[in-house]
Design an enzyme around this catalytic site. Sequence first.
Site, short mmCIF file in Angstrom:
data_model
loop_
_atom_site.label_atom_id
_atom_site.label_comp_id
_atom_site.label_asym_id
_atom_site.label_seq_id
_atom_site.Cartn_x
_atom_site.Cartn_y
_atom_site.Cartn_z
N LYS A 36 0.81 -1.23 0.00
CA LYS A 36 0.00 0.00 0.00
C LYS A 36 0.84 1.28 0.00
O LYS A 36 0.38 2.30 -0.49
CB LYS A 36 -0.95 0.00 1.19
CG LYS A 36 -0.25 0.16 2.53
CD LYS A 36 -1.17 -0.03 3.70
CE LYS A 36 -0.44 0.31 4.98
NZ LYS A 36 -1.03 -0.32 6.16
N ARG A 131 -6.66 0.89 17.15
CA ARG A 131 -7.22 1.00 15.82
C ARG A 131 -8.21 -0.15 15.70
O ARG A 131 -9.11 -0.27 16.53
CB ARG A 131 -6.12 1.01 14.74
CG ARG A 131 -6.65 1.62 13.42
CD ARG A 131 -5.60 1.73 12.33
NE ARG A 131 -5.20 0.43 11.79
CZ ARG A 131 -4.33 0.27 10.80
NH1 ARG A 131 -3.75 1.33 10.24
NH2 ARG A 131 -4.00 -0.93 10.37
C1 LIG Z 1 0.05 -0.98 6.70
C2 LIG Z 1 -0.17 -2.20 7.46
C3 LIG Z 1 0.91 -3.09 7.66
C4 LIG Z 1 2.31 -2.81 7.20
O1 LIG Z 1 2.91 -1.83 8.00
P1 LIG Z 1 4.45 -1.41 7.85
O2 LIG Z 1 4.71 -0.62 9.06
O3 LIG Z 1 4.53 -0.60 6.59
O4 LIG Z 1 5.27 -2.64 7.78
C5 LIG Z 1 0.64 -4.25 8.35
N1 LIG Z 1 -0.60 -4.55 8.81
C6 LIG Z 1 -1.65 -3.72 8.63
C7 LIG Z 1 -2.99 -4.10 9.16
C8 LIG Z 1 -1.48 -2.52 7.95
O5 LIG Z 1 -2.52 -1.70 7.77
#
Ligand SMILES: *Cc1c(COP(=O)(O)O)cnc(C)c1O
Length: 355
Positions: A36, A131
């Site tokens: 993402k 969250r």
């Molecule tokens: C964005 C996200 C990740 C990845 O996070 P990073 O810090 O970029 O490794 C993992 N799990 C969820 C649920 C996320 O939204």
Amino acid sequence: MSYPQLVIDRVAISENAAGIVSRCNKAGIAVAGVTKGVSAQPDLARIMKEAGCVWLADSRLANIRRLREAAVEGPFLLLRIPMPQEIPELFDLADMTLVSMAETIDLLDRHGRDSSREIGTIVMIDLGDLREGFWPDEIEAVAEAYRRAPRVRCCGIGVNFGCFGGVLPTASNLSRLVVIARELERYLGTKMQIFSGGATSSLALLEKGELPEEINQLRIGEAILLGSDVTGNRLIPWLRQDTMTFEAQIVEVRCKPSVPIGIIGADAFGNVPVFEDRGKRLRAIVASGRQDIRPEGLVPQLPGAEILGASSDHLLLDVEDCHPSLKLGDIISFRVDYGAMMAATTSRYVEVKVF
Ligand SMILES: *Cc1c(COP(=O)(O)O)cnc(C)c1O
């Protein structure tokens, strides 16, 4: 060649992904490569898969669709708990999704029955970051939801840290995840396959050997893409940070006073700016602004250059101390943080180049 552009080094990304996969695999952990941060740029997703990421994960179905249309191979995990309205699309595009509401499990099951299909899920537990996630005392209700939803497989349990509350993963909160998973297994009478122990910020525990041994999946984006861990406030020493640069072209260079002349109202975004009088300074404008990047997340790579501010389409720099002097048409390059990377790859004005 068209500016502005985000120039991404495939070798650096590949080395980061391979380094993370190798460390994780040694501890029995599979990596979900998270796309993402770069709007699921297909070349980068392919690099993650080639480096050994078992899953590709993204928070948006539009991004997963982009990967499928580019013929990138999954399996695909939806990282954001789904909107009710996107459930039909979810079944078409993703193999698995995170869930945090019993009603969502019901809706998934209803669509599964209507379309004679199944979907995999990972139950998210909130261990304090506030969250998404079920509260730990809701496990019996979670099990009930799965019992009445035969089209929805409970594949595992997961947790997220460092996103809203900035809470760090620890041996203690991850052990709680394992205890909660065992409780859910007892209610369901089946074993969890996936223990998803967080994101980039969980790598610090892996390095220290403090991850509970049950944890067998991490979802990693930032560490692969930037070699950093913003929640843990560190550059990861065994990864590369020189993975990408943002490049923009100078459209004006002129010596100007460092304090505006006139009565000060507010800037284009409603903030009242404050200025330090440093006399007349050589300043450059590059053709890039908030429609392209997050200016606060840029660091100029040119020694002496300093960002003064930005509007929608202009980025202003003090370049008085740069040698040799900059001129019209010169390109300035910047390191990006996660927010700037995300903005640049989302903006339709920025060309993303993977070389
Ligand atoms: C964005 C996200 C990740 C990845 O996070 P990073 O810090 O970029 O490794 C993992 N799990 C969820 C649920 C996320 O939204």
